[in-house]
Motif scaffolding. Structure first.
Motif, PDB file in Angstrom:
ATOM      1  N   THR A 281     -14.280 -21.310  31.178  1.00  0.00           N
ATOM      2  CA  THR A 281     -15.570 -20.612  31.183  1.00  0.00           C
ATOM      3  C   THR A 281     -15.646 -19.398  30.266  1.00  0.00           C
ATOM      4  OG1 THR A 281     -14.895 -19.234  33.062  1.00  0.00           O
ATOM      5  CG2 THR A 281     -15.967 -21.341  33.568  1.00  0.00           C
ATOM      6  N   ASP A 282     -14.500 -18.765  29.997  1.00  0.00           N
ATOM      7  CA  ASP A 282     -14.486 -17.545  29.176  1.00  0.00           C
ATOM      8  C   ASP A 282     -13.143 -17.474  28.460  1.00  0.00           C
ATOM      9  OD1 ASP A 282     -15.030 -15.134  28.027  1.00  0.00           O
ATOM     10  OD2 ASP A 282     -15.035 -13.956  29.889  1.00  0.00           O
ATOM     11  N   SER A 283     -12.908 -18.425  27.568  1.00  0.00           N
ATOM     12  CA  SER A 283     -11.576 -18.619  26.981  1.00  0.00           C
ATOM     13  C   SER A 283     -11.083 -17.416  26.168  1.00  0.00           C
ATOM     14  CB  SER A 283     -11.569 -19.863  26.093  1.00  0.00           C
ATOM     15  OG  SER A 283     -12.517 -19.737  25.045  1.00  0.00           O
ATOM     16  N   ASP A 284     -11.984 -16.524  25.752  1.00  0.00           N
ATOM     17  CA  ASP A 284     -11.553 -15.339  25.007  1.00  0.00           C
ATOM     18  C   ASP A 284     -10.832 -14.334  25.901  1.00  0.00           C
ATOM     19  OD1 ASP A 284     -12.623 -16.377  22.712  1.00  0.00           O
ATOM     20  OD2 ASP A 284     -14.499 -15.250  22.841  1.00  0.00           O
ATOM     21  N   ARG A 285     -10.886 -14.532  27.217  1.00  0.00           N
ATOM     22  CA  ARG A 285     -10.207 -13.628  28.151  1.00  0.00           C
ATOM     23  C   ARG A 285      -8.948 -14.250  28.753  1.00  0.00           C
ATOM     24  NH1 ARG A 285     -12.501 -11.758  32.813  1.00  0.00           N
ATOM     25  NH2 ARG A 285     -10.670 -10.388  32.842  1.00  0.00           N
ATOM     26  N   ALA A 286      -8.465 -15.304  28.112  1.00  0.00           N
ATOM     27  CA  ALA A 286      -7.224 -15.931  28.582  1.00  0.00           C
ATOM     28  C   ALA A 286      -6.467 -16.473  27.380  1.00  0.00           C
ATOM     29  CB  ALA A 286      -7.535 -17.060  29.565  1.00  0.00           C
ATOM     30  N   CYS A 287      -5.150 -16.418  27.463  1.00  0.00           N
ATOM     31  CA  CYS A 287      -4.337 -16.968  26.376  1.00  0.00           C
ATOM     32  C   CYS A 287      -3.013 -17.470  26.931  1.00  0.00           C
ATOM     33  CB  CYS A 287      -4.099 -15.924  25.282  1.00  0.00           C
ATOM     34  SG  CYS A 287      -3.079 -14.509  25.788  1.00  0.00           S
ATOM     35  N   TYR A 288      -2.348 -18.320  26.173  1.00  0.00           N
ATOM     36  CA  TYR A 288      -1.023 -18.789  26.589  1.00  0.00           C
ATOM     37  C   TYR A 288      -0.178 -19.055  25.352  1.00  0.00           C
ATOM     38  CZ  TYR A 288      -2.908 -23.481  25.614  1.00  0.00           C
ATOM     39  OH  TYR A 288      -3.472 -24.576  25.013  1.00  0.00           O
ATOM     40  N   GLY A 289       1.122 -19.110  25.575  1.00  0.00           N
ATOM     41  CA  GLY A 289       2.066 -19.260  24.469  1.00  0.00           C
ATOM     42  C   GLY A 289       2.667 -17.902  24.118  1.00  0.00           C
ATOM     43  N   PRO A 290       3.951 -17.865  23.748  1.00  0.00           N
ATOM     44  CA  PRO A 290       4.636 -16.596  23.489  1.00  0.00           C
ATOM     45  C   PRO A 290       3.949 -15.704  22.468  1.00  0.00           C
ATOM     46  CG  PRO A 290       6.227 -18.393  23.582  1.00  0.00           C
ATOM     47  CD  PRO A 290       4.872 -19.021  23.615  1.00  0.00           C
ATOM     48  N   ARG A 291       3.567 -16.258  21.328  1.00  0.00           N
ATOM     49  CA  ARG A 291       3.000 -15.414  20.268  1.00  0.00           C
ATOM     50  C   ARG A 291       1.653 -14.839  20.669  1.00  0.00           C
ATOM     51  NH1 ARG A 291       3.268 -18.238  14.561  1.00  0.00           N
ATOM     52  NH2 ARG A 291       2.691 -16.112  13.944  1.00  0.00           N
ATOM     53  N   SER A 292       0.823 -15.656  21.295  1.00  0.00           N
ATOM     54  CA  SER A 292      -0.492 -15.167  21.723  1.00  0.00           C
ATOM     55  C   SER A 292      -0.364 -14.066  22.767  1.00  0.00           C
ATOM     56  CB  SER A 292      -1.322 -16.327  22.281  1.00  0.00           C
ATOM     57  OG  SER A 292      -1.631 -17.261  21.276  1.00  0.00           O
ATOM     58  N   VAL A 293       0.526 -14.281  23.731  1.00  0.00           N
ATOM     59  CA  VAL A 293       0.708 -13.299  24.797  1.00  0.00           C
ATOM     60  C   VAL A 293       1.284 -11.997  24.244  1.00  0.00           C
ATOM     61  CG1 VAL A 293       1.988 -12.787  26.907  1.00  0.00           C
ATOM     62  CG2 VAL A 293       0.902 -15.028  26.618  1.00  0.00           C
ATOM     63  N   GLU A 294       2.275 -12.092  23.369  1.00  0.00           N
ATOM     64  CA  GLU A 294       2.875 -10.889  22.792  1.00  0.00           C
ATOM     65  C   GLU A 294       1.870 -10.108  21.962  1.00  0.00           C
ATOM     66  OE1 GLU A 294       6.215 -12.387  20.654  1.00  0.00           O
ATOM     67  OE2 GLU A 294       7.192 -13.142  22.477  1.00  0.00           O
ATOM     68  N   THR A 295       1.037 -10.823  21.199  1.00  0.00           N
ATOM     69  CA  THR A 295       0.012 -10.150  20.400  1.00  0.00           C
ATOM     70  C   THR A 295      -1.011  -9.459  21.297  1.00  0.00           C
ATOM     71  OG1 THR A 295       0.266 -11.789  18.632  1.00  0.00           O
ATOM     72  CG2 THR A 295      -1.740 -10.459  18.613  1.00  0.00           C
ATOM     73  N   ALA A 296      -1.402 -10.144  22.378  1.00  0.00           N
ATOM     74  CA  ALA A 296      -2.356  -9.538  23.321  1.00  0.00           C
ATOM     75  C   ALA A 296      -1.767  -8.287  23.949  1.00  0.00           C
ATOM     76  CB  ALA A 296      -2.728 -10.550  24.398  1.00  0.00           C
ATOM     77  N   HIS A 297      -0.470  -8.311  24.225  1.00  0.00           N
ATOM     78  CA  HIS A 297       0.170  -7.130  24.829  1.00  0.00           C
ATOM     79  C   HIS A 297       0.232  -5.974  23.830  1.00  0.00           C
ATOM     80  CE1 HIS A 297       2.601  -4.596  27.249  1.00  0.00           C
ATOM     81  NE2 HIS A 297       3.678  -4.714  26.490  1.00  0.00           N
ATOM     82  N   GLU A 298       0.474  -6.276  22.560  1.00  0.00           N
ATOM     83  CA  GLU A 298       0.480  -5.228  21.539  1.00  0.00           C
ATOM     84  C   GLU A 298      -0.861  -4.510  21.466  1.00  0.00           C
ATOM     85  OE1 GLU A 298       1.556  -7.214  17.968  1.00  0.00           O
ATOM     86  OE2 GLU A 298       3.633  -7.589  18.584  1.00  0.00           O
ATOM     87  N   MET A 299      -1.928  -5.238  21.833  1.00  0.00           N
ATOM     88  CA  MET A 299      -3.270  -4.649  21.825  1.00  0.00           C
ATOM     89  C   MET A 299      -3.646  -4.068  23.192  1.00  0.00           C
ATOM     90  SD  MET A 299      -5.120  -7.633  19.573  1.00  0.00           S
ATOM     91  CE  MET A 299      -6.615  -6.690  19.285  1.00  0.00           C
ATOM     92  N   MET A 300      -2.641  -3.987  24.107  1.00  0.00           N
ATOM     93  CA  MET A 300      -2.839  -3.436  25.456  1.00  0.00           C
ATOM     94  C   MET A 300      -3.944  -4.164  26.202  1.00  0.00           C
ATOM     95  SD  MET A 300      -0.528  -1.093  25.550  1.00  0.00           S
ATOM     96  CE  MET A 300      -0.921  -0.017  26.906  1.00  0.00           C
ATOM     97  N   ALA A 301      -3.996  -5.487  26.015  1.00  0.00           N
ATOM     98  CA  ALA A 301      -5.104  -6.261  26.571  1.00  0.00           C
ATOM     99  C   ALA A 301      -4.743  -7.034  27.829  1.00  0.00           C
ATOM    100  CB  ALA A 301      -5.628  -7.249  25.510  1.00  0.00           C
ATOM    101  N   ILE A 302      -3.477  -7.010  28.256  1.00  0.00           N
ATOM    102  CA  ILE A 302      -3.065  -7.875  29.371  1.00  0.00           C
ATOM    103  C   ILE A 302      -3.355  -7.225  30.726  1.00  0.00           C
ATOM    104  CG2 ILE A 302      -1.112  -8.964  30.538  1.00  0.00           C
ATOM    105  CD1 ILE A 302       0.102  -9.562  27.868  1.00  0.00           C
ATOM    106  N   GLU A 303      -4.179  -7.909  31.489  1.00  0.00           N
ATOM    107  CA  GLU A 303      -4.458  -7.506  32.870  1.00  0.00           C
ATOM    108  C   GLU A 303      -3.426  -8.112  33.820  1.00  0.00           C
ATOM    109  OE1 GLU A 303      -7.796  -8.831  36.033  1.00  0.00           O
ATOM    110  OE2 GLU A 303      -8.574  -7.821  34.259  1.00  0.00           O
TER     111      GLU A 303
END
Length: 372
Positions: A281-303
């Motif tokens: 329903t809102d795929s821009d607010r979810a990600c999976y896979g090591p590189r995607s998750v690590e990049t999201a964390h670098e942007m302080m985006a992980i809830e």
């Protein structure tokens, strides 16, 4: 994990006497023990009666004796394949078989008592210790999936999903055979479902099979004077499912989620459902896979970080440390980190998506482009 005795104060030296009771306790203790800690326990040492006479053909001169040993830990190793936890360190107390300062390796096993002492028990160590002792893996949700010719009985906790029984029905379709089939399910139910721990029982089937079995279950319980079943009618919930044995379908049912919201089983189930719903329903607010998750964390985006315990138990030490640091870093940044057991139904689903995923605080529509 059973805590026999403890003497702990936050941010102070302290010790705890522990007995490991389950397989997962080994992993929990692996994450609790650190270099510089000390362990006291019994171990076996080889003794030679007459060193000059010992040859390959004369092994009767060698025997093993039990001694109590206290070592200061230098290394800790966990091997998931052999379910073994080994700690290595220097002996602190000399005895007739072992000098002070000598190296020794201890194998920590289930049902073996040992004392663990730390120079400082921080809040994370105390919290992990107490969580482990709360029987977190004990199942408090039972699921019975019934099809026309077969049935399965599951017990689900927040660390494990166990298929306890499979019952097959005879191909002959008559009332006698049907009752025999239900009797088999009833026997499995009585054997595996304990209302002292199970807080909700889900009966899932296509059509009216679940209602028929529910009626049979209560009728038999009344006939056999099994008061515990009749007294817990309110804990049963009926769910319609398709023709497949879909445990995922049952656990994502809104009515079931409402009933199990306070059970230990729900944390992983709810987190994975929220993640999978966002993917749709809102795929821009979810990600999976090591590189995607690590990049999201670098942007302080992980809830919320979702990660399987298989990744945290990797034989590749560097990879294991990398993911453990990621878990710590996400928590430090104010996010949640949920470790999924590989033996839990939600953990199996997450493993199919690389074993690591994240629910994001805010949308990242260009995340795929950022990791190219």
């Amino acid at each position: 994990m059973k805590i026999v005795q403890q003497n702990l104060t936050l941010n102070q030296p302290g010790s705890v006497k522990i007995i490991l009771e389950e397989h997962d306790d080994l992993w929990l203790v692996y994450n609790l023990i650190a270099r510089g800690d000390t362990i006291v326990t019994d171990t076996a040492r080889k003794v030679v009666r007459n060193k000059s006479s010992v040859t390959n053909a004369n092994r009767k001169d060698c025997f093993r004796v039990q001694i109590k040993i206290e070592i200061k830990i230098t290394d800790v190793d966990y091997d998931d394949d052999s379910s073994a936890l080994r700690v290595r360190g220097r002996n602190l107390v000399a005895n007739e078989l072992m000098a002070s300062g000598a190296y020794h390796t201890l194998k920590i096993e289930k049902n073996k008592e040992f004392d663990l002492t730390k120079k400082l028990w921080d809040s994370d160590a105390i919290e992990n210790l107490h969580k482990a002792s709360e029987k977190a893996s004990r199942a408090d949700l039972a699921v019975i999936i019934i099809q026309t010719g077969s049935a399965q009985v599951f017990l689900i906790g927040n660390k494990v999903t166990t298929l306890c029984a499979k019952i097959e029905a005879s191909k002959t379709n008559n009332k006698t055979v049907s009752n025999k089939f239900y009797a088999g399910i009833f026997q499995a139910f009585v054997k595996h479902v304990d209302f002292n721990t199970v807080r909700c029982v889900v009966l899932g089937s296509p059509g009216s099979i679940k209602e028929e079995f529910r009626g049979y279950l209560f009728q038999e319980a009344q006939r056999l004077k099994m008061k515990s079943i009749g007294d817990n009618k309110s804990r049963f919930v009926m769910v319609n499912i398709g023709n497949k044995n879909s445990l995922k379908e049952i656990l994502h049912d809104d009515q079931v989620m409402g009933l199990i919201k306070d059970t230990k089983a729900v944390m992983e189930i709810k987190a994975y459902k929220e993640f999978s719903d966002l993917l749709l329903t809102d795929s821009d607010r979810a990600c999976y896979g090591p590189r995607s998750v690590e990049t999201a964390h670098e942007m302080m985006a992980i809830e919320a970080l979702l990660i399987t315990d298989d990744l945290l138990r990797s034989k590749d030490i560097a990879l294991r440390q990398k993911y453990m640091e990621l878990v710590k870093s996400v928590k430090k940044a104010g996010g949640k980190a949920i470790v999924f057991s590989s033996t839990h139904v939600s953990g199996e689903q997450l493993a199919q998506l690389t074993g690591i995923a994240a629910i994001l605080r805010f949308p990242l529509p260009d995340l795929d482009e950022l990791i190219l």
